[in-house]
Scaffold this motif. Sequence first.
Motif, mmCIF file in Angstrom:
data_model
loop_
_atom_site.group_PDB
_atom_site.id
_atom_site.type_symbol
_atom_site.label_atom_id
_atom_site.label_comp_id
_atom_site.label_asym_id
_atom_site.label_seq_id
_atom_site.Cartn_x
_atom_site.Cartn_y
_atom_site.Cartn_z
ATOM 1 N N PHE A 49 -12.076 -9.013 22.135
ATOM 2 C CA PHE A 49 -12.076 -9.857 20.934
ATOM 3 C C PHE A 49 -11.104 -11.020 21.099
ATOM 4 C CE2 PHE A 49 -10.708 -10.587 16.410
ATOM 5 C CZ PHE A 49 -11.905 -11.169 16.002
ATOM 6 N N GLY A 50 -9.910 -10.727 21.639
ATOM 7 C CA GLY A 50 -8.918 -11.773 21.843
ATOM 8 C C GLY A 50 -9.373 -12.818 22.844
ATOM 9 N N THR A 51 -10.034 -12.367 23.915
ATOM 10 C CA THR A 51 -10.547 -13.306 24.916
ATOM 11 C C THR A 51 -11.575 -14.243 24.308
ATOM 12 O OG1 THR A 51 -10.240 -11.585 26.595
ATOM 13 C CG2 THR A 51 -11.565 -13.484 27.205
ATOM 14 N N LYS A 52 -12.474 -13.687 23.477
ATOM 15 C CA LYS A 52 -13.489 -14.513 22.829
ATOM 16 C C LYS A 52 -12.847 -15.542 21.903
ATOM 17 C CE LYS A 52 -17.325 -11.222 23.045
ATOM 18 N NZ LYS A 52 -18.271 -10.374 22.267
ATOM 19 N N LEU A 53 -11.805 -15.126 21.176
ATOM 20 C CA LEU A 53 -11.099 -16.067 20.305
ATOM 21 C C LEU A 53 -10.490 -17.211 21.114
ATOM 22 C CD1 LEU A 53 -9.183 -13.786 17.753
ATOM 23 C CD2 LEU A 53 -11.085 -15.332 17.265
ATOM 24 N N ALA A 54 -9.840 -16.849 22.225
ATOM 25 C CA ALA A 54 -9.186 -17.863 23.048
ATOM 26 C C ALA A 54 -10.197 -18.847 23.620
ATOM 27 C CB ALA A 54 -8.411 -17.180 24.177
ATOM 28 N N ILE A 55 -11.303 -18.329 24.129
ATOM 29 C CA ILE A 55 -12.332 -19.191 24.721
ATOM 30 C C ILE A 55 -12.981 -20.073 23.655
ATOM 31 C CG2 ILE A 55 -14.584 -19.189 25.863
ATOM 32 C CD1 ILE A 55 -13.635 -16.615 27.317
ATOM 33 N N ARG A 56 -13.225 -19.498 22.487
ATOM 34 C CA ARG A 56 -13.890 -20.246 21.413
ATOM 35 C C ARG A 56 -12.999 -21.350 20.860
ATOM 36 N NH1 ARG A 56 -16.008 -16.646 16.646
ATOM 37 N NH2 ARG A 56 -17.333 -15.951 18.373
ATOM 38 N N HIS A 57 -11.711 -21.057 20.675
ATOM 39 C CA HIS A 57 -10.828 -22.019 20.001
ATOM 40 C C HIS A 57 -9.989 -22.856 20.960
ATOM 41 C CE1 HIS A 57 -11.889 -20.447 16.073
ATOM 42 N NE2 HIS A 57 -11.688 -19.220 16.522
ATOM 43 N N GLY A 58 -9.966 -22.500 22.234
ATOM 44 C CA GLY A 58 -9.351 -23.343 23.244
ATOM 45 C C GLY A 58 -7.839 -23.280 23.337
ATOM 46 N N ASN A 114 -13.632 -10.713 31.365
ATOM 47 C CA ASN A 114 -14.258 -11.547 30.333
ATOM 48 C C ASN A 114 -13.920 -13.021 30.527
ATOM 49 O OD1 ASN A 114 -16.088 -11.206 28.219
ATOM 50 N ND2 ASN A 114 -14.510 -11.434 26.656
ATOM 51 N N TYR A 115 -12.664 -13.304 30.900
ATOM 52 C CA TYR A 115 -12.272 -14.683 31.186
ATOM 53 C C TYR A 115 -13.069 -15.225 32.370
ATOM 54 C CZ TYR A 115 -8.173 -15.364 28.146
ATOM 55 O OH TYR A 115 -7.337 -15.557 27.075
ATOM 56 N N ALA A 116 -13.210 -14.392 33.408
ATOM 57 C CA ALA A 116 -13.864 -14.846 34.638
ATOM 58 C C ALA A 116 -15.323 -15.232 34.407
ATOM 59 C CB ALA A 116 -13.774 -13.750 35.703
ATOM 60 N N ARG A 117 -15.940 -14.677 33.377
ATOM 61 C CA ARG A 117 -17.333 -15.001 33.079
ATOM 62 C C ARG A 117 -17.491 -16.394 32.476
ATOM 63 N NH1 ARG A 117 -18.787 -9.211 30.202
ATOM 64 N NH2 ARG A 117 -19.183 -8.016 32.131
ATOM 65 N N THR A 118 -16.410 -16.902 31.886
ATOM 66 C CA THR A 118 -16.508 -18.179 31.172
ATOM 67 C C THR A 118 -15.569 -19.242 31.726
ATOM 68 O OG1 THR A 118 -16.984 -16.896 29.172
ATOM 69 C CG2 THR A 118 -16.463 -19.222 28.870
ATOM 70 N N VAL A 119 -14.354 -18.829 32.071
ATOM 71 C CA VAL A 119 -13.329 -19.761 32.541
ATOM 72 C C VAL A 119 -13.189 -19.620 34.058
ATOM 73 C CG1 VAL A 119 -10.897 -20.392 32.406
ATOM 74 C CG2 VAL A 119 -12.087 -19.623 30.356
#
Length: 253
Positions: A218-227, A62-67
Motif C-alpha cells: 500500500f505504501g509503495t503504491k502511495l509513493a508511486i502515485r503521489h511522487g 513492487n518498486y521494481a515493477r514501476t520505478v
Amino acid sequence: MLDYFILCIAAFVAGLIDAVVGGGGLVLVPTLFSVFPNTAPATLLGTNKVASIMGTTASAVNYARTVRIRWSTAAPAAIAALLLSFLGAFTVTHIPTGLIRQSLPFVLVAVGAYTFMKKDFGQHHVPLLSGSKEKWMAVLVGAWAGFYDGVFGPGTGSFLVFAFVRLFGFDFLRASAVSKVVNIATNLAALTWLGYTGHVIWQLGILMAAFNIAGSLFGTKLAIRHGSGFVRRLFLVVISALVLKTGYDAFFR
C-alpha cells in the motif's frame, strides 16, 4: 487475542511507512516491547526482522515493477551493507554505544533541516555519478549503513534515502526504491544472526510479516502515485519523529 490484533495493525502501519521513507521500526519495535515487556529484547528485535525483511522485499519488488532501480548503485551498496552488518553486530558487543546514541538526534536534526530548507531537494532525478565513482560511493554508503544498522539501527532506511538523494542525485522516489534493496541486505544479516542464536519467535514473525507486506504494498503504491513531493513530506515527518524518539532514549531514559 487483542495483543495480536494490535501487533498486526502496527505491522501494517510500519510496512506502509517503511515502504515510503524507512523508519517502520519506530512503530513496530516499541509495540512489540509494550506487548511483551518480559521477553528478551534480542528476541523481540529478531521477531521484528522477520516481518521487516518480508515487507521490505515486497516493497522492493513492487518498486521494481514501476520505478527503474539503478542496480549499478543498489547492488554494490547491498553487498557492502550485508557484510558490514555482521561486523557491526560483532562490534556492538565490544564497544559502548553511548556516544552514538547521544549524537544521533543532532545528526537527524541536521538532516531534517537541510531537507526542509532546500525546497527542491530530491524533486528531480539527475544522477551525479557513474562508472567506478558510482560503484565505490555505493560501497561506502552501503558499508556505513550496514555497520550502523548492526551497531545501533534506528533511522537506517531514512539515512539511506537521504544519502541517495544528496550524494547520488536521485529523486526521493528512486532513492526510496534503491534503499529498499540495501535494507533487505541489512535485515538479512541481522535475521541470520538472531535466528542462528535462537532469538526469533517465528510464528509471530510470520503473522506480522503478512500485515507488514500488505502495508508495504500500500505504501509503495502511495509513493508511486503521489511522487517525490509526497515522499519528501513523509520523510520530514519521520525524521521529526526519529529526533523525538532518539532524543528521549539518549537523554531522558
